[in-house]
Write a protein that holds these residues in place. Structure first.
Motif, PDB file in Angstrom:
ATOM      1  N   GLY A  54       0.620  -1.221   0.041  1.00 41.30           N
ATOM      2  CA  GLY A  54      -0.035   0.154  -0.088  1.00 41.30           C
ATOM      3  C   GLY A  54       0.912   1.395   0.013  1.00 41.30           C
ATOM      4  O   GLY A  54       1.854   1.203  -0.477  1.00 41.30           O
ATOM      5  N   LEU A  55       0.203   2.252   0.402  1.00 42.93           N
ATOM      6  CA  LEU A  55       0.770   3.706   0.402  1.00 42.93           C
ATOM      7  C   LEU A  55       1.930   3.615   1.326  1.00 42.93           C
ATOM      8  O   LEU A  55       2.068   3.170   2.557  1.00 42.93           O
ATOM      9  CB  LEU A  55      -0.147   4.815   0.736  1.00 42.93           C
ATOM     10  CG  LEU A  55      -1.084   4.803  -0.638  1.00 42.93           C
ATOM     11  CD1 LEU A  55      -2.149   5.992  -0.046  1.00 42.93           C
ATOM     12  CD2 LEU A  55      -0.686   5.235  -1.883  1.00 42.93           C
ATOM     13  N   LEU A  56       2.911   4.668   1.035  1.00 41.01           N
ATOM     14  CA  LEU A  56       4.218   4.825   1.850  1.00 41.01           C
ATOM     15  C   LEU A  56       3.671   5.950   2.842  1.00 41.01           C
ATOM     16  O   LEU A  56       2.615   6.423   2.614  1.00 41.01           O
ATOM     17  CB  LEU A  56       5.423   5.385   0.960  1.00 41.01           C
ATOM     18  CG  LEU A  56       5.992   4.449   0.271  1.00 41.01           C
ATOM     19  CD1 LEU A  56       7.213   5.457  -0.572  1.00 41.01           C
ATOM     20  CD2 LEU A  56       6.319   3.266   0.644  1.00 41.01           C
ATOM     21  N   GLY A  57       4.118   6.179   3.977  1.00 44.26           N
ATOM     22  CA  GLY A  57       4.238   7.237   4.945  1.00 44.26           C
ATOM     23  C   GLY A  57       4.072   8.846   4.087  1.00 44.26           C
ATOM     24  O   GLY A  57       3.597   9.587   4.506  1.00 44.26           O
ATOM     25  N   ALA A  58       5.142   8.772   3.050  1.00 39.69           N
ATOM     26  CA  ALA A  58       5.633   9.850   2.307  1.00 39.69           C
ATOM     27  C   ALA A  58       6.128   9.610   1.091  1.00 39.69           C
ATOM     28  O   ALA A  58       6.695   8.576   1.125  1.00 39.69           O
ATOM     29  CB  ALA A  58       6.422  10.893   3.490  1.00 39.69           C
ATOM     30  N   PRO A  59       5.717  10.497   0.215  1.00 34.39           N
ATOM     31  CA  PRO A  59       6.207  10.375  -1.112  1.00 34.39           C
ATOM     32  C   PRO A  59       7.714  10.505  -1.015  1.00 34.39           C
ATOM     33  O   PRO A  59       8.456  10.999  -0.360  1.00 34.39           O
ATOM     34  CB  PRO A  59       5.848  11.315  -2.024  1.00 34.39           C
ATOM     35  CG  PRO A  59       5.226  12.561  -1.287  1.00 34.39           C
ATOM     36  CD  PRO A  59       4.961  11.851   0.188  1.00 34.39           C
ATOM     37  N   GLN A  60       8.869   9.629  -2.077  1.00 35.66           N
ATOM     38  CA  GLN A  60      10.062   9.781  -1.933  1.00 35.66           C
ATOM     39  C   GLN A  60      10.368   9.865  -3.652  1.00 35.66           C
ATOM     40  O   GLN A  60       9.948   9.210  -4.426  1.00 35.66           O
ATOM     41  CB  GLN A  60      10.834   8.983  -1.361  1.00 35.66           C
ATOM     42  CG  GLN A  60      10.499   7.460  -1.973  1.00 35.66           C
ATOM     43  CD  GLN A  60      11.368   6.379  -0.881  1.00 35.66           C
ATOM     44  OE1 GLN A  60      12.255   6.886  -0.202  1.00 35.66           O
ATOM     45  NE2 GLN A  60      11.076   4.935  -0.962  1.00 35.66           N
ATOM     46  N   HIS A  61      11.461  10.613  -3.674  1.00 34.92           N
ATOM     47  CA  HIS A  61      12.152  10.822  -5.329  1.00 34.92           C
ATOM     48  C   HIS A  61      12.991   9.589  -5.427  1.00 34.92           C
ATOM     49  O   HIS A  61      13.808   9.308  -4.710  1.00 34.92           O
ATOM     50  CB  HIS A  61      12.758  12.277  -5.409  1.00 34.92           C
ATOM     51  CG  HIS A  61      11.776  13.139  -5.530  1.00 34.92           C
ATOM     52  ND1 HIS A  61      11.064  13.690  -6.877  1.00 34.92           N
ATOM     53  CD2 HIS A  61      10.833  14.033  -4.550  1.00 34.92           C
ATOM     54  CE1 HIS A  61      10.395  14.567  -6.578  1.00 34.92           C
ATOM     55  NE2 HIS A  61      10.116  14.551  -5.329  1.00 34.92           N
ATOM     56  N   LEU A  62      12.897   8.970  -6.708  1.00 35.91           N
ATOM     57  CA  LEU A  62      13.812   7.846  -6.907  1.00 35.91           C
ATOM     58  C   LEU A  62      14.409   8.223  -8.326  1.00 35.91           C
ATOM     59  O   LEU A  62      13.568   8.206  -9.407  1.00 35.91           O
ATOM     60  CB  LEU A  62      13.055   6.562  -7.246  1.00 35.91           C
ATOM     61  CG  LEU A  62      12.623   6.209  -5.674  1.00 35.91           C
ATOM     62  CD1 LEU A  62      11.629   4.931  -5.956  1.00 35.91           C
ATOM     63  CD2 LEU A  62      13.615   5.688  -4.561  1.00 35.91           C
ATOM     64  N   ASP A  63      15.756   8.398  -8.564  1.00 37.28           N
ATOM     65  CA  ASP A  63      16.305   8.551  -9.983  1.00 37.28           C
ATOM     66  C   ASP A  63      15.838   7.068 -10.595  1.00 37.28           C
ATOM     67  O   ASP A  63      15.777   7.063 -11.895  1.00 37.28           O
ATOM     68  CB  ASP A  63      17.977   8.579  -9.698  1.00 37.28           C
ATOM     69  CG  ASP A  63      18.155   9.897  -9.138  1.00 37.28           C
ATOM     70  OD1 ASP A  63      17.285  11.158  -9.291  1.00 37.28           O
ATOM     71  OD2 ASP A  63      19.204  10.126  -8.682  1.00 37.28           O
ATOM     72  N   ALA A  64      15.844   6.057 -10.040  1.00 40.32           N
ATOM     73  CA  ALA A  64      15.803   4.699 -10.653  1.00 40.32           C
ATOM     74  C   ALA A  64      15.406   3.756  -9.654  1.00 40.32           C
ATOM     75  O   ALA A  64      15.593   4.040  -8.516  1.00 40.32           O
ATOM     76  CB  ALA A  64      17.352   4.186 -11.202  1.00 40.32           C
ATOM     77  N   PHE A  65      14.886   2.596  -9.961  1.00 40.22           N
ATOM     78  CA  PHE A  65      14.474   1.625  -9.080  1.00 40.22           C
ATOM     79  C   PHE A  65      14.776   0.482  -9.524  1.00 40.22           C
ATOM     80  O   PHE A  65      14.433   0.032 -10.689  1.00 40.22           O
ATOM     81  CB  PHE A  65      13.223   1.821  -8.395  1.00 40.22           C
ATOM     82  CG  PHE A  65      12.133   1.763  -9.115  1.00 40.22           C
ATOM     83  CD1 PHE A  65      11.201   0.706  -9.578  1.00 40.22           C
ATOM     84  CD2 PHE A  65      11.570   3.080  -9.782  1.00 40.22           C
ATOM     85  CE1 PHE A  65      10.231   0.636 -10.428  1.00 40.22           C
ATOM     86  CE2 PHE A  65      10.509   3.002 -10.558  1.00 40.22           C
ATOM     87  CZ  PHE A  65       9.804   1.720 -10.979  1.00 40.22           C
TER      88      PHE A  65
END
Ligand code: C2O
Ligand code: CU
Length: 505
Positions: A306-317
């Protein structure tokens, strides 16, 4: 090398790109692609020439105050995947991917599956908090109507065998999440998922609805998988021949929602892209390339549970078989005609390109990405019970083992009390995406260091590299019975890399 090839029945494969006897292996900063790749035998389309699609949504047959009733038929069908060719698939309602179920937290779904395939099947809702009798234990077979079927499995008297059709009941007592359903038959999952038995099952809830995230036409589930094609358009699969110790089947064509390297026409707006890796063995490292201006980052908003606590930026995953990474991509600053390409940095040749987005229109976008998403509980581990699971290969026994033994439905590998917090230490000497049924877990550490960014939130599948270890905290709830922990590399799974988890009160 030659010994391996003569032992193996090469089922119409013109060539298997197997390097150095051990299968293809390449390494890139920790992540590792393992497996045997079958080479397609027909002319493949140019990447980014076929229009991108979204799987059809399955409407309920009827609804009452608590429950939505769905029907699905598992069928053989012929579909065009490579232009000019027909491919036989096994699909839910004859579709690949299967139709998407859109469920609501707290509302039960009863999904009646009818098997019209030539073989028995098992349906598993991956990520579902599901009562054991509907979870799809690998011996709980649904036999096709009219075929001879035993009433009891002598090798597993506890197996629940049915014929013709069967109801799977999902109470959906769990947060909004991107789940998926797929076949889970013992020893056959690699072959049947490769033929097409996989689809999305999304759960929504009020919390998610209140956030203002991109929705409807701007919420795109994207099922990634790789396949190879014979000269007649058929899927090539050679993963599980007797005596062949498979490291995992790889294809040379990347499909997104069943389309090779698609091109999506999109608006200059925010999009929710829900990535699911439904591949048998391929791990992707997804990166964005802007063809006209600098590419934005992926903004991760959710993971498996489900959803995270807060959004996070990812250059790649990285995304391994079974995992989901829920992202938002902000295209609002783009102009008509701009393009963005998603590539796989762990691929080579034809498995580098994934999909392209082309901005074809502007719209007024009222979506947003709030700073806070969901409340994700930190599991209190002070009184935890400890266990370990070691994932290891046994070439002599032609099996992949967990804690030294191959899957045996008659054995209980972990007997767990509902409500008890457990800390599990997962170790391996090879690349294995480890999956736990019934409940999601919190990653406590990786290699005795803090979890990686994409380990945050609630996970049900964790990709471990060779010689990695992780600690996870998990607390099972509500349902007693037989469940699984297993490797989600489907060929490893089929070669017995599964263990039984029994929950009790
Ligand atoms: Cu996605 Cu036990 O599986
Ligand atoms: Cu594995």
């Amino acid at each position: 090398m030659s010994g391996r090839l003569t032992r193996r029945r090469v089922l119409g494969l013109a060539a298997i790109a197997a390097a150095a006897g051990a299968g293809l292996t390449w390494e890139l900063s920790g992540a590792r692609q393992v497996g045997e790749m079958a080479r397609s035998e027909l002319a493949l389309p140019e990447p980014f020439t076929l229009p991108g699609t979204i799987p059809a949504v399955l409407e309920p047959q009827r609804q009452d105050s608590t429950t939505d009733y769905y029907q699905l038929t598992q069928l053989r069908a012929h579909v065009q995947i490579i232009p000019g060719h027909l491919t036989e698939i096994w699909g839910y309602n004859g579709l690949f991917p299967g139709p998407t179920l859109k469920a609501t937290r707290g509302r039960t779904a009863v999904v009646t599956h009818r098997n019209e395939l030539p073989e028995p099947t098992v349906v598993h809702l991956h990520g579902g908090h599901t009562p054991a009798e509907y979870d799809g234990y690998p011996t709980d077979l649904l036999y096709p109507e009219g075929s001879p079927a035993p009433t009891m499995d002598p090798d597993d008297p506890q197996a629940r065998i049915t014929q013709g059709s069967r109801d799977y009941v999902y109470p959906h007592q769990q947060p909004a999440a991107t789940l998926w359903y797929h076949d889970h038959r013992m020893g056959h999952t690699g072959a049947t998922v490769w033929r097409g038995l996989a689809g999305f099952h999304l759960i929504g809830d009020d919390i998610e609805d209140s956030l203002g995230l991109p929705r409807e036409d701007y919420d795109l589930p994207l099922l990634l998988c790789d396949r190879s094609f014979g000269s007649d358009g058929s899927f090539l699969y050679s993963g599980m021949e007797p005596g062949h110790h498979s490291q995992g089947m790889l294809g040379d064509v990347v499909l997104v929602n069943g389309v090779p390297w698609p091109l999506y026409s999109v608006a200059a707006a925010r999009y929710r892209l829900r990535w699911l890796n439904a591949s048998n063995a391929r791990v992707y490292r997804l990166v964005l390339h802007g063809t006209h201006r600098e590419a934005p980052n992926f903004i991760q908003i959710g993971s498996d549970g489900g959803l995270l606590g807060a959004p996070q930026h990812l250059d790649a995953f990285d995304i391994a078989p079974g995992e989901r990474i829920d992202t938002v991509l902000d295209l609002s600053g783009y102009r008509v005609g701009d393009e963005l390409t998603v590539v796989n940095d762990l691929g080579t040749g034809s498995t580098v390109p994934v999909l392209r987005l082309r901005i074809t229109r502007t719209v007024t976008d009222t979506s947003r990405i709030p700073d806070r998403l969901a409340d994700v509980e930190q599991i209190d581990t002070r009184t935890a019970t400890h266990r370990s699971f070691d994932f290891r290969q046994d070439r002599a026994r032609d099996a992949w083992l967990i804690n030294g033994r191959p899957f045996d439905p008659l054995l209980v590998d972990a007997d767990v009390k509902l409500g008890q917090v457990e800390i599990w230490r997962l170790t391996t000497n090879f690349n294995h995406p480890v999956h736990v049924h019934l409940d999601q877990f919190q990653v406590l550490s990786r290699n005795r260091r803090p979890p990686r960014p994409t380990d945050l939130g609630r996970k049900d599948t964790l990709n471990l590299g060779a010689s990695e270890e992780a600690e996870i905290a998990i607390r099972f709830g509500d349902y007693t019975g037989r469940y699984l922990i297993h490797c989600h590399n489907l060929e490893h799974e089929d070669m017995a890399m599964m263990a039984t988890l029994v929950t009790h009160r």
